[in-house]
Design a protein around this motif. Structure first.
Motif, short mmCIF file in Angstrom:
data_model
loop_
_atom_site.label_atom_id
_atom_site.label_comp_id
_atom_site.label_asym_id
_atom_site.label_seq_id
_atom_site.Cartn_x
_atom_site.Cartn_y
_atom_site.Cartn_z
N PHE A 145 -4.24 9.29 1.28
CA PHE A 145 -4.10 9.07 2.72
C PHE A 145 -3.50 7.69 2.97
O PHE A 145 -4.07 6.68 2.54
CB PHE A 145 -5.48 9.09 3.39
N ASP A 146 -2.38 7.64 3.66
CA ASP A 146 -1.76 6.34 3.98
C ASP A 146 -2.08 5.96 5.42
O ASP A 146 -1.46 6.45 6.36
CB ASP A 146 -0.25 6.40 3.76
N GLU A 147 -3.05 5.09 5.59
CA GLU A 147 -3.48 4.59 6.91
C GLU A 147 -3.68 5.71 7.93
O GLU A 147 -3.05 5.72 8.99
CB GLU A 147 -2.46 3.55 7.44
N PRO A 148 -4.58 6.64 7.61
CA PRO A 148 -4.77 7.78 8.52
C PRO A 148 -5.32 7.39 9.88
O PRO A 148 -5.17 8.15 10.84
CB PRO A 148 -5.77 8.67 7.76
N LYS B 135 0.82 -1.21 0.00
CA LYS B 135 0.00 0.00 0.00
C LYS B 135 0.86 1.27 0.00
O LYS B 135 0.63 2.19 -0.79
CB LYS B 135 -0.93 0.01 1.24
N THR B 136 1.83 1.31 0.91
CA THR B 136 2.69 2.50 0.99
C THR B 136 3.55 2.63 -0.26
O THR B 136 3.77 3.74 -0.76
CB THR B 136 3.56 2.44 2.27
N SER B 137 4.00 1.51 -0.79
CA SER B 137 4.80 1.56 -2.03
C SER B 137 3.99 2.17 -3.17
O SER B 137 4.53 2.91 -4.00
CB SER B 137 5.26 0.15 -2.41
N PRO C 179 1.24 11.24 4.55
CA PRO C 179 2.05 10.02 4.52
C PRO C 179 1.94 9.18 5.79
O PRO C 179 1.55 9.68 6.84
CB PRO C 179 3.48 10.56 4.36
N GLU C 180 2.31 7.92 5.63
CA GLU C 180 2.46 7.02 6.78
C GLU C 180 3.52 7.65 7.70
O GLU C 180 4.56 8.11 7.23
CB GLU C 180 2.97 5.68 6.24
N GLY C 181 3.25 7.73 8.98
CA GLY C 181 4.23 8.33 9.89
C GLY C 181 4.23 9.85 9.88
O GLY C 181 5.05 10.48 10.53
MG MG Z 1 2.27 1.10 4.73
#
Ligand code: MG
Ligand code: ATP
Length: 239
Positions: free
Chosen positions: A163-166, A45-47, A87-89
């Motif tokens: 949105f990456d895993e908000p 997903k993040t990639s 982003p994630e993080g």
């Molecule tokens: Mg991820």
């Protein structure tokens, strides 16, 4: 779908060293839709988000924005086209204040002239950020940092927000509030790519969705159809 896709990812392959994170993935995002991509840890997903954002250079495939292949464009140029990510993080400037983080988000050419009005809009959306406008971003709570990451993306006046895993690390009530913000942006016609492990919530607000497993798209359909899909229910909803 009525229109041409806003963004088309075609046969995208992403790898790191010897390993493959995405293997010939194809997805389309249509104007004004809320697209949900769900998958377990390590699914890719993040990639996917990072390669659309230009942070990761794909090994193969195309990323077309309004028909133009933007794969390999630098991140700033992709931001200027109207593609923002949460982003994630969170990736905030931890030593800078809330307001400085927002100002940086709004410093793109596409949005700079309207920066002060846009900051007021973000503060209207997140009064907590106004209260803490001079506080260093790194000292905010996790939920506040997520609000700031969303605010920073809004400052760029994006056409597409990814949105990456908000919802990660948020309490149930903050998770609901965060999904409400995503729905509000959708209602205001922003196109949204929502990547989540929170399968039930994200498919229920998604117009359409894709399921990613080990770097492959294994299912695609409307959010409602995926939510009732037997495989999805067994593998992701424990039903
Ligand atoms: Mg991820
Ligand atoms: N910089 C990197 N170097 C090496 N391998 C990586 C790198 N980034 C990701 N990977 C690998 O690529 C695969 C996909 O990772 P990715 O972060 O895209 O998954 P994800 O779906 O976002 O997972 P999560 O839900 O845990 O965030 C994983 O096997 C991961 O270990």
């Amino acid at each position: 779908m009525p229109n041409e896709p806003l963004l088309t990812v075609q046969s995208l392959t992403v790898g790191y060293g010897g390993s493959t994170a995405l293997d010939s993935v194809s997805i389309s995002i249509y104007p004004e839709e809320l697209l949900s991509v769900v998958g377990a840890n390590g699914a890719g997903k993040t990639s996917l988000i990072r390669s659309i954002a230009g942070v990761v250079r794909p090994l193969d495939g195309e990323i077309r924005w309004r028909g133009v292949d933007i794969a390999g464009f630098p991140p700033w140029e992709i931001c200027e086209l109207g593609i923002a990510q949460v982003p994630e993080g969170r990736e905030l400037f931890r030593n800078l204040s809330v307001e400085e983080n927002l100002l940086i988000g709004g410093s793109l050419k596409r949005a700079r002239a309207r920066r002060s009005g846009n900051i007021q809009q973000v503060y209207g959306l997140f009064p907590r950020l106004l209260e803490r406008r001079l506080q260093a971003a790194g000292t905010l709570s996790g939920g506040e940092q997520q609000m700031l990451a969303i605010g920073r993306a809004i400052m760029a006046e994006p056409e597409l927000i990814m949105f990456d895993e908000p919802s990660i690390g948020l309490s149930p009530s903050l998770t609901r509030a965060m999904f409400d913000i995503v729905k509000m942006l959708h209602a205001k016609k922003t196109t949204i790519l929502l990547v989540e492990q929170n399968v039930a919530d994200s498919l229920s607000i998604g117009d359409r969705g894709y399921v990613l497993e080990n770097g492959h798209v294994v299912l695609e359909g409307t959010g409602a159809a995926l939510l009732t899909n037997k495989e999805v229910r067994r593998a992701y909803l424990g039903l």
